[in-house]
Design a protein around this motif. Sequence first.
Motif, PDB file in Angstrom:
ATOM      1  N   SER A   2       0.775  -1.845   0.103  1.00 42.16           N
ATOM      2  CA  SER A   2       0.011  -0.471   0.226  1.00 42.16           C
ATOM      3  C   SER A   2       0.775   1.355   0.090  1.00 42.16           C
ATOM      4  O   SER A   2       2.093   1.001   0.174  1.00 42.16           O
ATOM      5  CB  SER A   2      -0.871   0.390   1.293  1.00 42.16           C
ATOM      6  N   PRO A   8      -5.323   5.529  -7.171  1.00 43.87           N
ATOM      7  CA  PRO A   8      -5.476   5.305  -6.173  1.00 43.87           C
ATOM      8  C   PRO A   8      -6.744   6.258  -5.395  1.00 43.87           C
ATOM      9  O   PRO A   8      -6.661   7.232  -5.337  1.00 43.87           O
ATOM     10  CB  PRO A   8      -4.102   5.664  -4.956  1.00 43.87           C
ATOM     11  N   SER A   9      -7.534   5.558  -5.041  1.00 48.50           N
ATOM     12  CA  SER A   9      -8.274   5.329  -3.589  1.00 48.50           C
ATOM     13  C   SER A   9      -8.150   5.833  -2.506  1.00 48.50           C
ATOM     14  O   SER A   9      -8.653   6.389  -1.868  1.00 48.50           O
ATOM     15  CB  SER A   9      -9.936   5.007  -4.066  1.00 48.50           C
ATOM     16  N   ASP A  26      -4.214   1.771  -1.142  1.00 50.36           N
ATOM     17  CA  ASP A  26      -4.510   1.112  -2.119  1.00 50.36           C
ATOM     18  C   ASP A  26      -2.492   1.199  -3.214  1.00 50.36           C
ATOM     19  O   ASP A  26      -2.024   1.564  -2.120  1.00 50.36           O
ATOM     20  CB  ASP A  26      -4.585   2.230  -3.139  1.00 50.36           C
ATOM     21  N   GLN A  27      -2.677  -0.106  -3.615  1.00 50.36           N
ATOM     22  CA  GLN A  27      -0.896   0.111  -4.339  1.00 50.36           C
ATOM     23  C   GLN A  27      -1.496   1.054  -5.745  1.00 50.36           C
ATOM     24  O   GLN A  27      -2.291   1.613  -5.851  1.00 50.36           O
ATOM     25  CB  GLN A  27      -1.176  -1.563  -5.310  1.00 50.36           C
TER      26      GLN A  27
END
Lengths: 284, 399
Positions: free
Chosen positions: A132, A221-222, A226-227
């Motif tokens: 992440s 990304p959100s 996230d990645q």
Amino acid sequence: MNKKLKQSIAFATFRLLGFLVVGVLFYILGFIVYNGAGVISWEFLTASPEEGMSAGGIFPAIVGTLCLVAGSVAIAFPVGVMSGIYIHEYLRNKWVARVIRVMTNNLGGIPSIVFGLFGMALFVQAFGFGDSILAGSFTLALLALPLVIRTTEEALKAIPGSYRAGSYALGAGKLQTIFRVTLPVAMPNILTGLILSVGRVSGETAPILFTVAAYFLPRLPSGIFDQVMALPYHLYVIATSGTDIEASRPMAYGTALVLVAIVLVMNLLATATRLRLGKKTKMD
Amino acid sequence: MKWSRRFVERIIEGLFTLSGGVTSLIILLVVLFLFREGAGLFTSPSLEKGYTLCVHASNLTGEIDAREVKRIFDGEITRWEEVGAGEMTGEIDVFHASELPRVEDEAVMPRVLEEIVGGRRGIIAFLPDEFLPAGESVVKRLAAGRVTPGDFFAGDEWQPTVSPAPRLGVLPLVTGTLLVSFFAIILALVPGLGVAIYLAELAGSRARGWLKPAIELLAGIPSVVYGFFGLVVLVPFIQEVFDLPVGESALAGSVVLAIMALPTIITIAEDAIRGVPRALREASLALGATRWQTIYRVVIPRASSGITAAAVLGIGRAVGETMAVLMVTGNAAVMPRSLFEPVRTIPATIAAELGEAPSGGTHYRALFLLGCILFAITMVINLSAEFIATRGQGKGEGA
């Protein structure tokens, strides 16, 4: 006469070497710029990769790198500055100071891949962050930390003792002196460290390999769990293992140019900050 | 009012103190985590995770070590007499899990295994744990060997994904790393030193004013960009000039690393040269020595400890460099015999393989132990550079 001749030969050689090294630098830069400039376009900067990363753009990677830079600097900067303040303003025990200095230098000397391993073991697995932005930012922050600490320390060292003495003489306490006098004067140099660490962090690949970087993820990304794609990893991927390496070469040149541009801009910015703010504080 | 302010101040000062110890704490944690995972290697089975070696129940052979397992499955050992203490004789009948028949219902697998093993007395079978028959059976498990420190540190084969018995010997990787790094420093030291002397002794303030930032910039270029440059320019060049089958070689790695180590060497060596007291230079010049004689008879010997530190730190930089090396050295995990062959370094191995190694498995732990080795090497290098540099300073005070 003989020794004069020897001297001229030696000096000419050194001068030549100096320009040779700079020549190598300009050759590398020129090569990247020459091949990459044609690729850079509005679309390249704002579109997602397409067709096995041989067309389209690098927007997700740019955003990813920005996230990582922001995250890691947000972690490393406050901690690093506080650490620098402690080492220079509070620490009086010479032996402890020496240990801390050696540790900081050593932290700076640890290979980035080791940070990658460590980040994976600690942040990704032990803390459960997964692959992440958060894990990647913490890992990159470890790399930036020694840089911030060292520049903070240097910046504080450069402030004459008379500033502090003056502040104390006016009845200010230690913390007041630090926040009102020492830090504001040292700020330009401290900011230089911040900017340099941005340059360093944005180009690192090894620490993010196993902590955040995604091979191909054409969306933004959100959240911090996230990645993301990241510029340096993206360059590595399309340079070595894309589906069609020849077809994605132009993309690779473009990505390399963007990376180099970030580093160049950061370096120039650091120099400019030092000069500009340095002058202003002097005038006050 | 005043009381609460004191309280807040105490908290802030407490934060400062905590931050002061943060680098030491991180190093401690790095050591802890790396070594915890890495040391687990020596309690890991030397076989692939989730598999067991089995023989026929009548076979009395006790334990077979990993090296023998590999040679058996490679067909180098073909008779039971050659392994163990001779409890078993006859032809070895090798069976690998990949030869298992496909079945509709996995519940029948244990029976299938019993049939296979029961019918072949000389069998050595590499079978998945989950399908082994429970209780008394004709399928006898061989005690799984462990990875030994000897295998790891003295092994000259690195084949971590070979089935059934991966080989985890670090010698090819360590040799590769040292070869590439040392040759890089040999390439970089002379030019680096030359530039440092030029910057410290010869360059006018204008030339210095733009050379130094340019060199710092060279240090700022991301390693993956150097790797890319090496890949598209240097590798084809080396392939052509030396007429090699592939350009990816130790030499390519060394050249890229040399370029990357230059800024480190130049900056530190220049500082050391500048640190030589003016009085020494003036004394030498006053005795009629030329500037060059002064430089190489007085200044350089005096700055030698700083210059050594520069070289040592340059090696440290090179040893740990990952991406650039990964991209240009070709990554063949074999004992390097010359500079013109592909080699693989420790950092490149970690970067290339960690993604595929199942977490907690033997291979995964081996990679962490590689990380420990790398950490130890760079730690020793950094500490010795520090020691060399401070010893030089000590001498300076005495003189």
